[in-house]
Design an enzyme around this catalytic site. Structure first.
Site, PDB file in Angstrom:
ATOM      1  N   GLY A 154       0.829  -1.209   0.000  1.00 46.40           N
ATOM      2  CA  GLY A 154       0.000   0.000   0.000  1.00 46.40           C
ATOM      3  C   GLY A 154       0.866   1.263   0.000  1.00 46.40           C
ATOM      4  N   GLY A 197       4.211   0.520   1.766  1.00 46.14           N
ATOM      5  CA  GLY A 197       4.910  -0.512   0.984  1.00 46.14           C
ATOM      6  C   GLY A 197       5.516   0.049  -0.293  1.00 46.14           C
ATOM      7  N   ASP A 249       1.043  -8.553  -1.830  1.00 44.82           N
ATOM      8  CA  ASP A 249      -0.196  -7.976  -1.290  1.00 44.82           C
ATOM      9  C   ASP A 249      -1.341  -8.898  -1.679  1.00 44.82           C
ATOM     10  OD1 ASP A 249      -0.862  -4.774  -0.338  1.00 44.82           O
ATOM     11  OD2 ASP A 249      -2.577  -6.022  -0.910  1.00 44.82           O
ATOM     12  N   ARG A 295      -5.306   3.695   9.998  1.00 46.21           N
ATOM     13  CA  ARG A 295      -6.322   4.458  10.723  1.00 46.21           C
ATOM     14  C   ARG A 295      -7.084   5.409   9.816  1.00 46.21           C
ATOM     15  NH1 ARG A 295      -4.158   7.653  15.724  1.00 46.21           N
ATOM     16  NH2 ARG A 295      -2.123   7.707  14.726  1.00 46.21           N
ATOM     17  N   ARG A 346      -5.015   3.919  17.137  1.00 46.56           N
ATOM     18  CA  ARG A 346      -4.259   2.769  16.601  1.00 46.56           C
ATOM     19  C   ARG A 346      -4.844   1.466  17.141  1.00 46.56           C
ATOM     20  NH1 ARG A 346      -0.461   6.713  17.911  1.00 46.56           N
ATOM     21  NH2 ARG A 346       0.821   7.429  16.172  1.00 46.56           N
ATOM     22  N   ILE A 400       5.525  -2.885  10.789  1.00 44.18           N
ATOM     23  CA  ILE A 400       5.059  -1.492  10.878  1.00 44.18           C
ATOM     24  C   ILE A 400       3.554  -1.440  11.189  1.00 44.18           C
ATOM     25  CG2 ILE A 400       4.987   0.754   9.704  1.00 44.18           C
ATOM     26  CD1 ILE A 400       7.268   0.000   7.977  1.00 44.18           C
ATOM     27  N   ARG A 420      10.057  12.745  14.320  1.00 46.58           N
ATOM     28  CA  ARG A 420       9.053  13.814  14.463  1.00 46.58           C
ATOM     29  C   ARG A 420       9.488  14.793  15.553  1.00 46.58           C
ATOM     30  NH1 ARG A 420       3.960   9.699  13.802  1.00 46.58           N
ATOM     31  NH2 ARG A 420       3.725   9.988  11.556  1.00 46.58           N
ATOM     32  N   HIS A 465       4.228   2.579  20.931  1.00 41.32           N
ATOM     33  CA  HIS A 465       3.883   3.547  19.889  1.00 41.32           C
ATOM     34  C   HIS A 465       2.406   3.866  20.043  1.00 41.32           C
ATOM     35  CE1 HIS A 465       4.019   5.623  16.111  1.00 41.32           C
ATOM     36  NE2 HIS A 465       3.114   4.839  15.572  1.00 41.32           N
TER      37      HIS A 465
HETATM   38  P1  A3D Z   1      -2.373   0.825   3.165  1.00 42.64           P
HETATM   39  O1  A3D Z   1      -1.993   1.803   2.125  1.00 42.64           O
HETATM   40  O2  A3D Z   1      -3.832   0.535   3.380  1.00 42.64           O
HETATM   41  O3  A3D Z   1      -1.604  -0.536   2.863  1.00 42.64           O
HETATM   42  C1  A3D Z   1      -1.867  -1.713   3.550  1.00 42.64           C
HETATM   43  C2  A3D Z   1      -1.854  -2.828   2.527  1.00 42.64           C
HETATM   44  O4  A3D Z   1      -2.000  -4.073   3.224  1.00 42.64           O
HETATM   45  C3  A3D Z   1      -2.972  -2.744   1.495  1.00 42.64           C
HETATM   46  O5  A3D Z   1      -2.440  -2.671   0.190  1.00 42.64           O
HETATM   47  C4  A3D Z   1      -3.771  -4.039   1.714  1.00 42.64           C
HETATM   48  O6  A3D Z   1      -4.258  -4.606   0.494  1.00 42.64           O
HETATM   49  C5  A3D Z   1      -2.710  -4.920   2.347  1.00 42.64           C
HETATM   50  N1  A3D Z   1      -3.246  -6.048   3.094  1.00 42.64           N
HETATM   51  C6  A3D Z   1      -4.379  -6.122   3.837  1.00 42.64           C
HETATM   52  N2  A3D Z   1      -4.504  -7.364   4.343  1.00 42.64           N
HETATM   53  C7  A3D Z   1      -3.423  -8.073   3.919  1.00 42.64           C
HETATM   54  C8  A3D Z   1      -2.981  -9.403   4.098  1.00 42.64           C
HETATM   55  N3  A3D Z   1      -3.701 -10.269   4.828  1.00 42.64           N
HETATM   56  N4  A3D Z   1      -1.824  -9.783   3.516  1.00 42.64           N
HETATM   57  C9  A3D Z   1      -1.111  -8.918   2.775  1.00 42.64           C
HETATM   58  N5  A3D Z   1      -1.486  -7.646   2.560  1.00 42.64           N
HETATM   59  C10 A3D Z   1      -2.633  -7.229   3.126  1.00 42.64           C
HETATM   60  O7  A3D Z   1      -1.786   1.250   4.605  1.00 42.64           O
HETATM   61  P2  A3D Z   1      -0.392   1.978   4.921  1.00 42.64           P
HETATM   62  O8  A3D Z   1       0.651   1.427   4.049  1.00 42.64           O
HETATM   63  O9  A3D Z   1      -0.631   3.447   4.973  1.00 42.64           O
HETATM   64  O10 A3D Z   1      -0.199   1.504   6.438  1.00 42.64           O
HETATM   65  C11 A3D Z   1       0.077   0.150   6.734  1.00 42.64           C
HETATM   66  C12 A3D Z   1       0.055  -0.101   8.242  1.00 42.64           C
HETATM   67  O11 A3D Z   1       1.096   0.653   8.870  1.00 42.64           O
HETATM   68  C13 A3D Z   1      -1.222   0.297   8.968  1.00 42.64           C
HETATM   69  O12 A3D Z   1      -1.571  -0.692   9.914  1.00 42.64           O
HETATM   70  C14 A3D Z   1      -0.843   1.586   9.668  1.00 42.64           C
HETATM   71  O13 A3D Z   1      -1.623   1.836  10.824  1.00 42.64           O
HETATM   72  C15 A3D Z   1       0.582   1.308  10.019  1.00 42.64           C
HETATM   73  N6  A3D Z   1       1.416   2.486  10.313  1.00 42.64           N
HETATM   74  C16 A3D Z   1       2.307   2.366  11.322  1.00 42.64           C
HETATM   75  C17 A3D Z   1       3.131   3.416  11.644  1.00 42.64           C
HETATM   76  C18 A3D Z   1       4.101   3.281  12.769  1.00 42.64           C
HETATM   77  O14 A3D Z   1       4.831   4.194  13.058  1.00 42.64           O
HETATM   78  C19 A3D Z   1       4.187   2.039  13.513  1.00 42.64           C
HETATM   79  C20 A3D Z   1       3.049   4.615  10.926  1.00 42.64           C
HETATM   80  C21 A3D Z   1       2.138   4.708   9.886  1.00 42.64           C
HETATM   81  C22 A3D Z   1       1.314   3.625   9.585  1.00 42.64           C
END
Ligand code: A3D
Length: 320
Positions: A12, A15, A34, A83, A89, A119, A152, A176
């Site tokens: 996503g 990624g 994915d 989120r 979170r 992450i 940050r 976090h």
């Molecule tokens: P997003 O762009 O939605 O990407 C997540 C991807 O995961 C999507 O492409 C989905 O298709 C894919 N996905 C869903 N289920 C599965 C599965 N079972 N197997 C494989 N892929 C799957 O989200 P993002 O890239 O913005 O964020 C990803 C995660 O990181 C989220 O949980 C956020 O809350 C988290 N995050 C953490 C931080 C930290 O500092 C820890 C900061 C920002 C985001």
């Protein structure tokens, strides 16, 4: 020497950014996985087509079968849901714990020798779930949060003091979440601790307190502005710094969600602490001295993580 392999589980927002950064830095060949059909292959092809322009040597491929991650040296996990405005979170726990269990099992099967950086939120408990499911040694499974939270904090401090971000160091401990502990005493501008800078009249205690709070709310500030997801550039850059330290055995001192087995008085818990990251994964957990106030804040944060671990255990028990 053959190129290293970096597998990104979740293609996503984070990624895709991870893939671009890893390729531009030539950390190795990149594979994206994915569940969204076609998407990881499409993103990988688009990114690969930047290589003649950007001038990097790395192959980028993607697929919907876990076997694409086979033999990876580093796996970075962002699979799950992010989120939306108004969500904490912790609201993500039900869906994302199931995802992290599946991903952990796949890593155990296809990439058991990898260094794994999680992450997916809620971060500290998701790393715990994934490590358990993967069967990998805890020193090779970590969570990314502290590097981002510290970045940050550093950025806000550099803005306040009108100095280069490079001259600001900062430490953030704990989980976090809203209870994270930005450590003012251990944060400096060119080695001068923040409390001294208050005494020197560079800032006021009130302004410093406001920066600490803004750091705690740093993720929510971006969620509110974006409206459709959460931060992704800085989270990706932070995870890449951790991956690079492992791949190049840099032995960087970085705050990561690491598995505690006695350190800081905690057992079998993942939480943010300063570590040394090198070819052995987490080579050392650094136990810094905390004063009573800091200890209380850290314990509060640890308790919040433990509550979520209990929620996951309860969800598991209900399923079985
Ligand atoms: P997003 O762009 O939605 O990407 C997540 C991807 O995961 C999507 O492409 C989905 O298709 C894919 N996905 C869903 N289920 C599965 C599965 N079972 N197997 C494989 N892929 C799957 O989200 P993002 O890239 O913005 O964020 C990803 C995660 O990181 C989220 O949980 C956020 O809350 C988290 N995050 C953490 C931080 C930290 O500092 C820890 C900061 C920002 C985001």
């Amino acid at each position: 020497m053959a190129r290293k392999k970096i597998a990104l589980v979740g293609a996503g927002q984070i990624g895709g950014t991870l893939a671009l950064l890893a390729a531009q830095k030539e950390l190795g060949d990149v594979v994206l996985f994915d569940i969204a059909e076609g998407m990881p292959a499409g993103k990988a092809l688009d990114l690969a087509e930047t290589s003649p322009v950007e001038g990097f040597n790395a192959s980028l491929t993607g697929g919907n079968d876990y076997s694409v991650i086979e033999g990876a040296d580093v796996v970075i996990v962002t699979a799950g849901i992010p989120r939306k405005p108004g969500m904490s979170r912790d609201d993500l726990i039900g869906i994302n714990s199931g995802v992290c269990k599946t991903v952990g099992e796949a890593i155990g099967k296809y990439a058991p020798n990898a260094f794994v950086i999680v992450i997916t939120n809620p971060l500290d408990v998701m790393v715990w779930v994934l490590q358990q499911a993967s069967g990998l040694p805890p020193e090779r499974v970590v969570g990314m949060a502290g590097v981002l939270d510290s970045a940050r904090f550093r950025y806000f401090l550099a803005e306040e003091f009108n100095v280069s971000v490079e001259d600001v160091t900062a430490f953030v401990l704990g989980g976090h979440g809203d209870t994270m502990v930005p450590l003012v005493r251990y944060s400096t501008v060119a080695g001068i601790p923040l409390p001294d800078l208050v005494k020197m009249g560079w800032t006021t205690q009130e302004k410093l307190d406001a920066i600490v709070q803004r750091t705690r709310d740093g993720g929510a500030e971006i969620v509110k502005l974006l409206k459709t997801g959460s931060a992704f550039y800085a989270p990706a850059a932070s995870a890449i710094q951790m991956a690079e330290s492992y791949l190049k055995d840099q032995k960087r001192v970085l705050p990561v969600a690491a598995h505690l087995s006695g350190q800081y008085g905690q057992d079998d818990l993942y939480v943010g602490v300063p570590t040394i990251i090198g070819a052995g994964g987490v080579e050392k957990i650094i136990e810094i001295e905390l004063n009573d106030e800091e200890k209380a804040m850290f314990q509060n944060s640890v308790d919040a993580v433990k509550t979520l671990v209990d929620v996951v255990k309860k969800l598991d028990a209900e399923k079985s």
